[in-house]
Design an enzyme around this catalytic site. Structure first.
Site, PDB file in Angstrom:
ATOM      1  N   LYS A  88       0.843  -1.190   0.000  1.00 22.07           N
ATOM      2  CA  LYS A  88       0.000   0.000   0.000  1.00 22.07           C
ATOM      3  C   LYS A  88       0.876   1.236   0.000  1.00 22.07           C
ATOM      4  O   LYS A  88       1.995   1.131   0.519  1.00 22.07           O
ATOM      5  CB  LYS A  88      -0.959   0.027   1.193  1.00 22.07           C
ATOM      6  CG  LYS A  88      -0.381  -0.298   2.571  1.00 22.07           C
ATOM      7  CD  LYS A  88       0.795   0.444   3.119  1.00 22.07           C
ATOM      8  CE  LYS A  88       0.655   1.919   3.371  1.00 22.07           C
ATOM      9  NZ  LYS A  88       1.932   2.483   3.953  1.00 22.07           N
ATOM     10  N   TYR A 131      -4.351   4.336   6.372  1.00 26.51           N
ATOM     11  CA  TYR A 131      -4.872   3.386   7.371  1.00 26.51           C
ATOM     12  C   TYR A 131      -6.187   3.890   7.969  1.00 26.51           C
ATOM     13  O   TYR A 131      -7.075   3.094   8.264  1.00 26.51           O
ATOM     14  CB  TYR A 131      -3.847   3.146   8.491  1.00 26.51           C
ATOM     15  CG  TYR A 131      -2.691   2.280   8.074  1.00 26.51           C
ATOM     16  CD1 TYR A 131      -2.740   0.895   8.215  1.00 26.51           C
ATOM     17  CD2 TYR A 131      -1.539   2.836   7.538  1.00 26.51           C
ATOM     18  CE1 TYR A 131      -1.676   0.094   7.831  1.00 26.51           C
ATOM     19  CE2 TYR A 131      -0.471   2.047   7.145  1.00 26.51           C
ATOM     20  CZ  TYR A 131      -0.540   0.673   7.295  1.00 26.51           C
ATOM     21  OH  TYR A 131       0.508  -0.113   6.909  1.00 26.51           O
TER      22      TYR A 131
HETATM   23  P1  NAD Z   1      12.400   1.689   2.675  1.00 24.34           P
HETATM   24  O1  NAD Z   1      12.942   3.020   2.297  1.00 24.34           O
HETATM   25  O2  NAD Z   1      12.858   1.074   3.937  1.00 24.34           O
HETATM   26  O3  NAD Z   1      12.679   0.636   1.509  1.00 24.34           O
HETATM   27  C1  NAD Z   1      12.537   0.971   0.155  1.00 24.34           C
HETATM   28  C2  NAD Z   1      13.419   0.066  -0.681  1.00 24.34           C
HETATM   29  O4  NAD Z   1      13.327   0.444  -2.044  1.00 24.34           O
HETATM   30  C3  NAD Z   1      14.907   0.160  -0.293  1.00 24.34           C
HETATM   31  O5  NAD Z   1      15.465  -1.134  -0.244  1.00 24.34           O
HETATM   32  C4  NAD Z   1      15.517   0.955  -1.425  1.00 24.34           C
HETATM   33  O6  NAD Z   1      16.860   0.587  -1.668  1.00 24.34           O
HETATM   34  C5  NAD Z   1      14.641   0.540  -2.600  1.00 24.34           C
HETATM   35  N1  NAD Z   1      14.659   1.504  -3.686  1.00 24.34           N
HETATM   36  C6  NAD Z   1      14.736   1.188  -4.981  1.00 24.34           C
HETATM   37  N2  NAD Z   1      14.755   2.296  -5.734  1.00 24.34           N
HETATM   38  C7  NAD Z   1      14.675   3.343  -4.907  1.00 24.34           C
HETATM   39  C8  NAD Z   1      14.660   4.741  -5.105  1.00 24.34           C
HETATM   40  N3  NAD Z   1      14.703   5.279  -6.309  1.00 24.34           N
HETATM   41  N4  NAD Z   1      14.593   5.514  -4.012  1.00 24.34           N
HETATM   42  C9  NAD Z   1      14.503   4.993  -2.775  1.00 24.34           C
HETATM   43  N5  NAD Z   1      14.528   3.660  -2.530  1.00 24.34           N
HETATM   44  C10 NAD Z   1      14.617   2.843  -3.591  1.00 24.34           C
HETATM   45  O7  NAD Z   1      10.797   1.823   2.659  1.00 24.34           O
HETATM   46  P2  NAD Z   1       9.751   0.846   3.335  1.00 24.34           P
HETATM   47  O8  NAD Z   1       9.331   1.440   4.619  1.00 24.34           O
HETATM   48  O9  NAD Z   1      10.241  -0.537   3.324  1.00 24.34           O
HETATM   49  O10 NAD Z   1       8.507   1.015   2.337  1.00 24.34           O
HETATM   50  C11 NAD Z   1       8.435   0.313   1.106  1.00 24.34           C
HETATM   51  C12 NAD Z   1       6.959   0.130   0.723  1.00 24.34           C
HETATM   52  O11 NAD Z   1       6.319  -0.640   1.729  1.00 24.34           O
HETATM   53  C13 NAD Z   1       6.162   1.427   0.633  1.00 24.34           C
HETATM   54  O12 NAD Z   1       5.243   1.342  -0.412  1.00 24.34           O
HETATM   55  C14 NAD Z   1       5.429   1.510   1.956  1.00 24.34           C
HETATM   56  O13 NAD Z   1       4.201   2.207   1.879  1.00 24.34           O
HETATM   57  C15 NAD Z   1       5.206   0.041   2.244  1.00 24.34           C
HETATM   58  N6  NAD Z   1       5.101  -0.236   3.693  1.00 24.34           N
HETATM   59  C16 NAD Z   1       4.037  -0.931   4.150  1.00 24.34           C
HETATM   60  C17 NAD Z   1       3.913  -1.199   5.492  1.00 24.34           C
HETATM   61  C18 NAD Z   1       2.748  -1.998   5.994  1.00 24.34           C
HETATM   62  O14 NAD Z   1       2.580  -2.103   7.218  1.00 24.34           O
HETATM   63  N7  NAD Z   1       1.951  -2.602   5.121  1.00 24.34           N
HETATM   64  C19 NAD Z   1       4.869  -0.745   6.391  1.00 24.34           C
HETATM   65  C20 NAD Z   1       5.968  -0.054   5.897  1.00 24.34           C
HETATM   66  C21 NAD Z   1       6.070   0.200   4.541  1.00 24.34           C
END
Ligand code: NAD
Length: 364
Positions: free
Chosen positions: A130, A214
């Site tokens: 999401k 949420y």
């Molecule tokens: P994060 O920044 O920790 O991870 C993002 C990943 O994408 C990293 O590994 C990064 O290297 C990679 N990436 C690839 N290309 C990129 C770019 N151009 N710029 C930045 N990063 C790049 O983020 P996250 O918190 O893991 O979130 C990722 C997704 O998961 C989002 O869509 C977020 O909404 C979703 N999420 C959902 C929940 C949930 O509870 N369902 C919780 C957290 C995050």
């Protein structure tokens, strides 16, 4: 390529039928449903990947990352061989890997559409985080691509697999505190600087796309209705370096067809995680409502208030979510949170932004 029958057989669900047609011997080992995780960031590595161990059907079989060191490190930790590790450049060759049934997209929001569509074109089912995408048009293109490929698309709405939220839905829709009149839902945190979430090009928006979703999704699942009107106000300090391109607070009111109203908070500068369903005879309170663990429910009814304990589930919300797609593919059914569920949120969020920008009620 894995067809429905081989997955049915592999999950043991179609065993009798498969044996009857002679396609599977009784001694055949069951092959779990294989996922490739795309994007090895915080949510993927801290929540999703460690929880495959609690799954009945799903297994982590491949990794996709732009960082070779992460592929090496997590490949070693999870026993993923080099043949099952992909860069973004080699991602499309995942088509040739029969161990991968589905791709789980856990990238910055603006990359969800591209990787979902590429996964469908590589003949894989898709789980996508999401918000599903950063625009309604992208969400529609993702649904169309998966439909064209004959693949399932599910959105990572984990709360629908969490027992407190499941009970809240049952109680709210069942009139446990009388017919619902009002829902309040609050989600927010104090955003840290220097991250893609604060860059509109990668996030598609601020607190609403990330955490306010949420509040919106809870209002929709607690009512089981779709809002017909929204009204929103935004409050963003543009001098705060975090909020140059995305909004901080955007609070919104939703009107539902039955007359229920939802008052929702979305914030990147204050801490919230709660909802309350108020009916004619009492209320159902959840705080925290949508955390990774530690949910707490209280109910007020017949003039007294009491905590409601919910027995822990055998599978936690992450494992149950991962298994759900496997179960749907095996059974030939649609996920309870398909692409259309993600699209419904995107449409309401677009209306929320329009309402705040134009300072008027927006009909849906
Ligand atoms: P994060 O920044 O920790 O991870 C993002 C990943 O994408 C990293 O590994 C990064 O290297 C990679 N990436 C690839 N290309 C990129 C770019 N151009 N710029 C930045 N990063 C790049 O983020 P996250 O918190 O893991 O979130 C990722 C997704 O998961 C989002 O869509 C977020 O909404 C979703 N999420 C959902 C929940 C949930 O509870 N369902 C919780 C957290 C995050």
């Amino acid at each position: 390529m894995t067809d429905r029958r081989s997955i049915l057989g592999s999950l043991g669900l179609g065993l009798a039928g498969a044996m009857a047609t002679g396609t599977l011997k009784a001694a055949s080992p069951r092959r779990p449903f294989g996922y490739a995780v795309v994007g090895l960031g915080s949510y993927a590595t801290r929540q999703i990947m460690p929880n495959f161990k609690g799954c009945d059907h799903a297994r982590l079989v491949a990794l996709v990352s732009g960082t070779p060191e992460k592929l090496e490190r997590y490949g070693a930790e999870y026993g993923i061989p080099p043949t099952h590790r992909y860069s973004y450049a080699t991602f499309d060759t995942i088509r040739d890997n029969p161990d991968v049934d589905a791709v789980y997209v856990i990238l910055p929001n603006a990359m969800h559409a591209e990787y979902t569509i590429r996964a469908a074109q590589a003949d894989k089912h898709v789980m996508c985080e999401k918000p599903m995408a950063v625009s309604v048009a992208e969400g529609e293109a993702m649904i169309a691509a998966c439909r064209r490929a004959g693949k399932r698309l599910m959105i990572g709405y984990r709360c629908r697999f969490e027992p407190h939220n499941q009970l809240a839905i049952e109680l709210a829709r069942g009139g446990h505190v009388g017919p619902t009149r009002l829902i309040t839902a609050e989600h927010g945190f104090n955003a840290r600087t220097n991250q893609w979430r604060l860059d509109r090009a990668l996030s598609g928006g601020g607190s609403l796309m990330d955490i306010g979703i949420y509040s919106l999704n809870a209002a929709r699942y607690l009512t089981g209705e779709e809002p017909v009107e929204v009204s929103a106000i935004e409050a963003t300090d543009r001098n705060d370096p975090r909020f140059r391109t995305v909004e901080d607070r955007i609070n919104f009111l939703l009107r539902f067809p039955s007359g229920i109203e939802a008052v929702c908070v979305s914030s990147y500068s204050s801490n919230h995680n709660a909802y309350r369903v108020t009916g004619t005879d009492g209320w159902i309170d959840m705080e925290p409502a949508t955390p990774y663990e530690g949910h707490a429910m209280r109910i007020r009814r017949d003039g007294s208030t009491a905590p409601r304990t919910v027995p822990p589930a055998r599978r936690n919300q992450f494992a149950a979510q991962l298994d759900h797609l496997a179960e749907c593919v095996a059974a030939g059914t649609a996920p309870i949170v398909p692409g259309e569920e993600g699209l419904a949120d995107l449409k309401v969020m677009a209306a929320i932004y329009r309402s705040a920008a134009e300072r008027r009620h927006v009909a849906l």
